[in-house]
Motif scaffolding. Structure first.
Motif, PDB file in Angstrom:
ATOM      1  N   SER A 119      -4.872   2.808  -2.089  1.00  0.00           N
ATOM      2  CA  SER A 119      -5.178   2.417  -0.718  1.00  0.00           C
ATOM      3  C   SER A 119      -4.204   3.127   0.211  1.00  0.00           C
ATOM      4  O   SER A 119      -2.992   3.066   0.001  1.00  0.00           O
ATOM      5  CB  SER A 119      -5.071   0.900  -0.532  1.00  0.00           C
ATOM      6  OG  SER A 119      -5.367   0.523   0.794  1.00  0.00           O
ATOM      7  N   GLN A 127       0.825  -1.197   0.000  1.00  0.00           N
ATOM      8  CA  GLN A 127       0.000   0.000   0.000  1.00  0.00           C
ATOM      9  C   GLN A 127       0.866   1.258   0.000  1.00  0.00           C
ATOM     10  O   GLN A 127       0.606   2.211  -0.758  1.00  0.00           O
ATOM     11  CB  GLN A 127      -0.910   0.013   1.227  1.00  0.00           C
ATOM     12  CG  GLN A 127      -1.876  -1.156   1.293  1.00  0.00           C
ATOM     13  CD  GLN A 127      -2.715  -1.112   2.558  1.00  0.00           C
ATOM     14  OE1 GLN A 127      -3.657  -0.340   2.663  1.00  0.00           O
ATOM     15  NE2 GLN A 127      -2.362  -1.958   3.527  1.00  0.00           N
ATOM     16  N   TYR A 152      -9.605   3.163   0.853  1.00  0.00           N
ATOM     17  CA  TYR A 152      -9.184   2.626  -0.439  1.00  0.00           C
ATOM     18  C   TYR A 152     -10.235   2.873  -1.507  1.00  0.00           C
ATOM     19  O   TYR A 152     -11.419   3.067  -1.235  1.00  0.00           O
ATOM     20  CB  TYR A 152      -8.857   1.130  -0.326  1.00  0.00           C
ATOM     21  CG  TYR A 152     -10.037   0.231  -0.034  1.00  0.00           C
ATOM     22  CD1 TYR A 152     -10.684  -0.467  -1.057  1.00  0.00           C
ATOM     23  CD2 TYR A 152     -10.510   0.062   1.272  1.00  0.00           C
ATOM     24  CE1 TYR A 152     -11.764  -1.303  -0.791  1.00  0.00           C
ATOM     25  CE2 TYR A 152     -11.587  -0.773   1.542  1.00  0.00           C
ATOM     26  CZ  TYR A 152     -12.209  -1.447   0.507  1.00  0.00           C
ATOM     27  OH  TYR A 152     -13.281  -2.265   0.775  1.00  0.00           O
TER      28      TYR A 152
END
Length: 284
Positions: free
Chosen positions: A164, A157, A182
């Protein structure tokens, strides 16, 4: 596979007979020695700059070959993550694909001032890993183990394109929860429900045991859903997909103004698809 060697590719005979495979029809051009010598002299004087070379691949350009707008950043400038270029307008996008979560700022809730702060691995890893090792959390997140387990979950991420954003939730300045905001429409979840452009998803865990079971989660879910709708004008729905077995979580989402849209079969769980609609935010 037929050979592509020029010596075996014959042309039909003008007379309609079988094509010849000999070189009898080849025109033998003999250039004068003086002519050949002239070209030999010019070739010897040619510089490498006169040679024809293939155009460089844009992916291999170094900092000296790049156009001004693609040049490497100044060594003294703050580090900027290489977010993808906005192909529509030609400008770099915001710091993430969620309209800048880091700039959303604090918001007032019935339980105190709350703020989402994007994760910094070096600062937050031990804290988040400790929460993941709480048996009540591990039962649904399945990320218990040493620090590397949580790090392996966070890094994709943090190093990704910004679809996200993992965050620590601060309540009155104290870290007490972990969140993932996200782009649900860009997530594998979108394969399992009729996603709309800019649908925004929420994952949440309450870290402190003292903050569970007394309405804190409900208050924060409503506050964060409102933050999403306020800060993301293009988003018409906030969605979540808690495990259907996680009754306290499903109940918290319902109390926070989400509705149960469907039950969906995901690769790792059967989930309750929870939706908070912009159009209904003042009614639920």
């Amino acid at each position: 596979m037929p050979s592509t060697d020029a010596s075996t590719n014959s042309q039909p005979s003008p007379t309609g007979t079988e094509p010849s495979t000999t070189s009898d029809d080849t025109l033998d051009l003999r250039l004068p020695p003086e002519f050949l010598a002239l070209f030999a002299e010019e070739g010897a004087d040619a510089s490498p700059a006169d040679e024809v070379t293939a155009a460089p691949d844009a992916r291999t350009l170094d900092e000296h070959d790049r156009p001004a707008d693609l040049a490497a950043p100044d060594a003294h400038a703050p580090a900027v993550r290489p977010w993808p270029t906005d192909l529509v307008h030609g400008y770099p996008p915001l710091e993430d694909l969620l309209d800048g979560v880091s700039g959303w700022g604090p918001t007032a809730t019935p339980v105190g001032a709350f703020q989402l702060v994007p994760v910094v691995l070096e600062r937050d890893l031990a804290l988040i890993s400790g929460w993941m090792n709480d048996p009540a959390v591990a039962a649904f997140w399945e990320l218990d183990g040493d620090l590397s387990v949580t790090a392996d979950h966070l890094r994709p991420q943090l190093d990704g394109d910004g679809r996200s954003v993992p965050c620590v939730g601060l309540l009155d300045g104290t870290p007490m929860s972990y969140w993932e905001i996200y782009r649900a429409d860009l997530d594998p979840l979108a394969r399992h429900y009729p996603a709309r452009p800019h649908d925004t998803g929420i994952h949440l865990l309450i870290g402190g045991v003292a903050d569970r079971g007394r309405g804190v989660g409900t208050s924060l879910l409503r506050a964060v859903a409102d933050l999403v709708l306020d800060r993301r004008p293009s988003c018409t729905r906030v969605v979540a997909e808690p495990d259907l077995r996680n009754t306290p979580s499903v109940s918290a989402f319902l109390s926070a103004g989400f509705r149960l849209s469907a039950e969906v079969e995901l690769p790792d769980k059967r989930a309750a698809l929870m939706v908070r609609d912009r159009a209904l935010r003042d009614r639920l």
